[in-house]
Design a protein around this motif. Structure first.
Motif, PDB file in Angstrom:
ATOM      1  N   MET A   1      14.222 -16.275  53.036  1.00  0.00           N
ATOM      2  CA  MET A   1      15.192 -15.338  53.279  1.00  0.00           C
ATOM      3  C   MET A   1      14.627 -14.134  53.532  1.00  0.00           C
ATOM      4  O   MET A   1      13.617 -13.392  52.818  1.00  0.00           O
ATOM      5  CB  MET A   1      16.003 -15.124  51.890  1.00  0.00           C
ATOM      6  N   ALA A   2      14.750 -13.544  54.803  1.00  0.00           N
ATOM      7  CA  ALA A   2      14.284 -12.299  54.979  1.00  0.00           C
ATOM      8  C   ALA A   2      14.884 -11.036  54.750  1.00  0.00           C
ATOM      9  O   ALA A   2      16.128 -11.384  54.645  1.00  0.00           O
ATOM     10  CB  ALA A   2      14.188 -12.296  56.854  1.00  0.00           C
ATOM     11  N   PRO A   3      14.185 -10.074  54.459  1.00  0.00           N
ATOM     12  CA  PRO A   3      14.896  -8.743  54.081  1.00  0.00           C
ATOM     13  C   PRO A   3      15.785  -8.132  55.328  1.00  0.00           C
ATOM     14  O   PRO A   3      15.374  -8.222  56.267  1.00  0.00           O
ATOM     15  CB  PRO A   3      13.732  -8.019  53.536  1.00  0.00           C
ATOM     16  N   LEU A   4      16.734  -7.411  54.691  1.00  0.00           N
ATOM     17  CA  LEU A   4      17.538  -6.588  55.688  1.00  0.00           C
ATOM     18  C   LEU A   4      17.135  -5.233  56.043  1.00  0.00           C
ATOM     19  O   LEU A   4      16.832  -4.454  54.900  1.00  0.00           O
ATOM     20  CB  LEU A   4      18.973  -6.782  55.211  1.00  0.00           C
ATOM     21  N   ARG A   5      17.356  -4.855  57.142  1.00  0.00           N
ATOM     22  CA  ARG A   5      17.001  -3.462  57.262  1.00  0.00           C
ATOM     23  C   ARG A   5      18.174  -3.014  58.424  1.00  0.00           C
ATOM     24  O   ARG A   5      18.601  -3.728  59.247  1.00  0.00           O
ATOM     25  CB  ARG A   5      15.704  -2.979  58.151  1.00  0.00           C
ATOM     26  N   ARG A   6      18.333  -1.581  57.988  1.00  0.00           N
ATOM     27  CA  ARG A   6      19.517  -0.922  58.823  1.00  0.00           C
ATOM     28  C   ARG A   6      19.045  -0.593  60.150  1.00  0.00           C
ATOM     29  O   ARG A   6      17.965   0.162  60.215  1.00  0.00           O
ATOM     30  CB  ARG A   6      20.383   0.372  58.200  1.00  0.00           C
ATOM     31  N   LEU A   7      19.688  -0.679  61.358  1.00  0.00           N
ATOM     32  CA  LEU A   7      19.293  -0.135  62.646  1.00  0.00           C
ATOM     33  C   LEU A   7      19.808   1.248  62.307  1.00  0.00           C
ATOM     34  O   LEU A   7      21.128   1.552  62.421  1.00  0.00           O
ATOM     35  CB  LEU A   7      20.076  -0.918  63.689  1.00  0.00           C
ATOM     36  N   THR A   8      18.998   2.115  62.885  1.00  0.00           N
ATOM     37  CA  THR A   8      19.528   3.754  62.888  1.00  0.00           C
ATOM     38  C   THR A   8      19.124   4.475  64.155  1.00  0.00           C
ATOM     39  O   THR A   8      19.900   5.310  64.528  1.00  0.00           O
ATOM     40  CB  THR A   8      18.894   4.549  61.741  1.00  0.00           C
ATOM     41  N   LYS A   9      18.346   3.988  65.149  1.00  0.00           N
ATOM     42  CA  LYS A   9      17.909   4.552  66.274  1.00  0.00           C
ATOM     43  C   LYS A   9      18.852   4.145  67.482  1.00  0.00           C
ATOM     44  O   LYS A   9      19.175   2.797  67.584  1.00  0.00           O
ATOM     45  CB  LYS A   9      16.468   4.368  66.499  1.00  0.00           C
ATOM     46  N   ARG A  10      19.179   4.847  68.159  1.00  0.00           N
ATOM     47  CA  ARG A  10      20.048   4.581  69.436  1.00  0.00           C
ATOM     48  C   ARG A  10      19.133   3.547  70.184  1.00  0.00           C
ATOM     49  O   ARG A  10      19.949   2.617  70.735  1.00  0.00           O
ATOM     50  CB  ARG A  10      20.153   5.841  70.265  1.00  0.00           C
ATOM     51  N   SER A  11      18.084   3.525  70.262  1.00  0.00           N
ATOM     52  CA  SER A  11      17.130   2.664  71.266  1.00  0.00           C
ATOM     53  C   SER A  11      17.323   1.204  70.632  1.00  0.00           C
ATOM     54  O   SER A  11      17.494   0.391  71.291  1.00  0.00           O
ATOM     55  CB  SER A  11      15.694   3.052  71.131  1.00  0.00           C
ATOM     56  N   GLU A  12      17.509   0.936  69.235  1.00  0.00           N
ATOM     57  CA  GLU A  12      17.617  -0.331  68.591  1.00  0.00           C
ATOM     58  C   GLU A  12      18.874  -0.719  68.971  1.00  0.00           C
ATOM     59  O   GLU A  12      19.095  -1.932  69.469  1.00  0.00           O
ATOM     60  CB  GLU A  12      17.323  -0.152  67.134  1.00  0.00           C
ATOM     61  N   PHE A  13      19.874  -0.097  69.260  1.00  0.00           N
ATOM     62  CA  PHE A  13      21.315  -0.336  69.479  1.00  0.00           C
ATOM     63  C   PHE A  13      21.612  -0.815  71.056  1.00  0.00           C
ATOM     64  O   PHE A  13      21.963  -1.592  71.401  1.00  0.00           O
ATOM     65  CB  PHE A  13      22.405   0.499  69.252  1.00  0.00           C
ATOM     66  N   LEU A  14      20.660   0.002  71.751  1.00  0.00           N
ATOM     67  CA  LEU A  14      20.510  -0.220  73.250  1.00  0.00           C
ATOM     68  C   LEU A  14      19.952  -1.526  73.512  1.00  0.00           C
ATOM     69  O   LEU A  14      20.373  -2.153  74.549  1.00  0.00           O
ATOM     70  CB  LEU A  14      20.049   0.847  73.914  1.00  0.00           C
ATOM     71  N   LEU A  15      18.889  -1.961  72.841  1.00  0.00           N
ATOM     72  CA  LEU A  15      18.024  -3.259  73.263  1.00  0.00           C
ATOM     73  C   LEU A  15      19.030  -4.303  72.544  1.00  0.00           C
ATOM     74  O   LEU A  15      19.107  -5.431  73.275  1.00  0.00           O
ATOM     75  CB  LEU A  15      17.006  -3.210  72.078  1.00  0.00           C
ATOM     76  N   ALA A  16      19.977  -4.149  71.470  1.00  0.00           N
ATOM     77  CA  ALA A  16      20.859  -5.228  71.097  1.00  0.00           C
ATOM     78  C   ALA A  16      21.978  -5.302  72.171  1.00  0.00           C
ATOM     79  O   ALA A  16      22.400  -6.675  72.496  1.00  0.00           O
ATOM     80  CB  ALA A  16      21.348  -4.994  69.758  1.00  0.00           C
ATOM     81  N   ALA A  17      22.344  -4.307  72.721  1.00  0.00           N
ATOM     82  CA  ALA A  17      23.316  -4.431  73.647  1.00  0.00           C
ATOM     83  C   ALA A  17      22.939  -5.247  74.971  1.00  0.00           C
ATOM     84  O   ALA A  17      23.738  -5.744  75.949  1.00  0.00           O
ATOM     85  CB  ALA A  17      23.576  -2.918  74.217  1.00  0.00           C
ATOM     86  N   LYS A  18      21.609  -5.366  75.287  1.00  0.00           N
ATOM     87  CA  LYS A  18      20.835  -6.117  76.457  1.00  0.00           C
ATOM     88  C   LYS A  18      20.765  -7.355  76.109  1.00  0.00           C
ATOM     89  O   LYS A  18      20.818  -8.391  77.028  1.00  0.00           O
ATOM     90  CB  LYS A  18      19.651  -5.570  76.708  1.00  0.00           C
ATOM     91  N   GLY A  19      21.019  -7.884  74.712  1.00  0.00           N
ATOM     92  CA  GLY A  19      20.804  -9.243  74.196  1.00  0.00           C
ATOM     93  C   GLY A  19      22.058 -10.095  74.302  1.00  0.00           C
ATOM     94  O   GLY A  19      22.952  -9.812  75.225  1.00  0.00           O
ATOM     95  N   ARG A  20      22.045 -10.991  73.663  1.00  0.00           N
ATOM     96  CA  ARG A  20      23.191 -12.268  73.548  1.00  0.00           C
ATOM     97  C   ARG A  20      24.425 -11.459  73.050  1.00  0.00           C
ATOM     98  O   ARG A  20      24.073 -10.384  72.102  1.00  0.00           O
ATOM     99  CB  ARG A  20      22.767 -13.248  72.946  1.00  0.00           C
ATOM    100  N   ARG A  21      25.441 -11.876  73.345  1.00  0.00           N
ATOM    101  CA  ARG A  21      26.611 -11.173  73.072  1.00  0.00           C
ATOM    102  C   ARG A  21      27.554 -12.442  72.304  1.00  0.00           C
ATOM    103  O   ARG A  21      27.717 -13.241  73.453  1.00  0.00           O
ATOM    104  CB  ARG A  21      27.611 -10.365  74.030  1.00  0.00           C
ATOM    105  N   VAL A  22      28.288 -12.406  71.448  1.00  0.00           N
ATOM    106  CA  VAL A  22      29.143 -13.430  70.931  1.00  0.00           C
ATOM    107  C   VAL A  22      30.542 -12.756  70.424  1.00  0.00           C
ATOM    108  O   VAL A  22      30.395 -11.865  69.577  1.00  0.00           O
ATOM    109  CB  VAL A  22      28.408 -14.354  69.893  1.00  0.00           C
ATOM    110  N   SER A  23      31.656 -13.049  70.961  1.00  0.00           N
ATOM    111  CA  SER A  23      32.813 -12.696  70.719  1.00  0.00           C
ATOM    112  C   SER A  23      33.569 -13.349  69.671  1.00  0.00           C
ATOM    113  O   SER A  23      33.594 -14.688  69.778  1.00  0.00           O
ATOM    114  CB  SER A  23      33.800 -12.197  71.724  1.00  0.00           C
ATOM    115  N   THR A  24      34.142 -12.826  68.428  1.00  0.00           N
ATOM    116  CA  THR A  24      35.017 -13.457  67.567  1.00  0.00           C
ATOM    117  C   THR A  24      36.301 -13.062  67.681  1.00  0.00           C
ATOM    118  O   THR A  24      36.399 -11.727  67.948  1.00  0.00           O
ATOM    119  CB  THR A  24      34.174 -13.549  66.151  1.00  0.00           C
ATOM    120  N   PRO A  25      37.471 -13.458  66.784  1.00  0.00           N
ATOM    121  CA  PRO A  25      38.593 -12.824  66.743  1.00  0.00           C
ATOM    122  C   PRO A  25      38.331 -11.463  65.766  1.00  0.00           C
ATOM    123  O   PRO A  25      39.125 -10.431  66.060  1.00  0.00           O
ATOM    124  CB  PRO A  25      39.385 -13.719  66.032  1.00  0.00           C
ATOM    125  N   GLY A  26      37.364 -11.334  64.822  1.00  0.00           N
ATOM    126  CA  GLY A  26      37.353  -9.971  64.098  1.00  0.00           C
ATOM    127  C   GLY A  26      36.193  -9.152  64.612  1.00  0.00           C
ATOM    128  O   GLY A  26      36.377  -7.782  64.383  1.00  0.00           O
TER     129      GLY A  26
END
Length: 112
Positions: A1-26
C-alpha cells in the motif's frame, strides 16, 4: 500500500491531463505515470462551474475525495497521479456505492 499525497500544483494537474483518461458515469479519471518518481500515489480533484454553484462543487469534491481515500490505497499503484473530475449532476447525485464501483472499474481498465 503506497501512501497518498494530494496534488496541489497546476503543473501536476496539467501532466495528468496529458495522460490516460477514463470516463465513468460519476466522474472522469485522468492518470499520469511519473515513471518511478516516488512510490506514493498522487490524487487531485476538480469540478468546473458546470457542476453548479460553490456548494454543489464542494459537495461533489468531498464525495470524490472520500472514494479516493477508500479505493486508491488498495487498487491504485505507486508512481501514478490520479485526478478525479466531477460531472454535472451525476457526481453529487449518484449513489455512493456506485461511485466506489466506478473508481474500481476505472482503475481495473487502466491497470488491468
Amino acid at each position: 500500500m503506497a501512501p497518498l499525497r494530494r496534488l496541489t500544483k497546476r503543473s501536476e494537474f496539467l501532466l495528468a491531463a496529458k495522460g490516460r483518461r477514463v470516463s465513468t458515469p460519476g466522474f472522469v479519471l485522468q492518470i499520469s505515470d511519473r515513471h518511478g518518481n516516488g512510490d506514493w500515489i498522487g490524487m487531485g480533484f476538480t469540478c468546473s462551474k458546470k457542476v453548479g454553484n460553490a456548494v454543489a462543487r464542494n459537495r461533489a469534491k468531498r464525495r470524490l475525495r472520500e472514494i479516493a481515500r477508500s479505493v486508491l490505497p488498495v487498487k491504485g499503484q505507486g508512481g501514478y497521479d490520479y485526478v478525479l473530475i466531477g460531472r454535472a449532476k451525476s457526481t453529487a447525485e449518484r449513489p455512493f456505492p456506485a461511485l466506489l464501483d466506478d473508481l474500481r472499474g476505472a482503475l481495473a481498465r487502466v491497470h488491468g
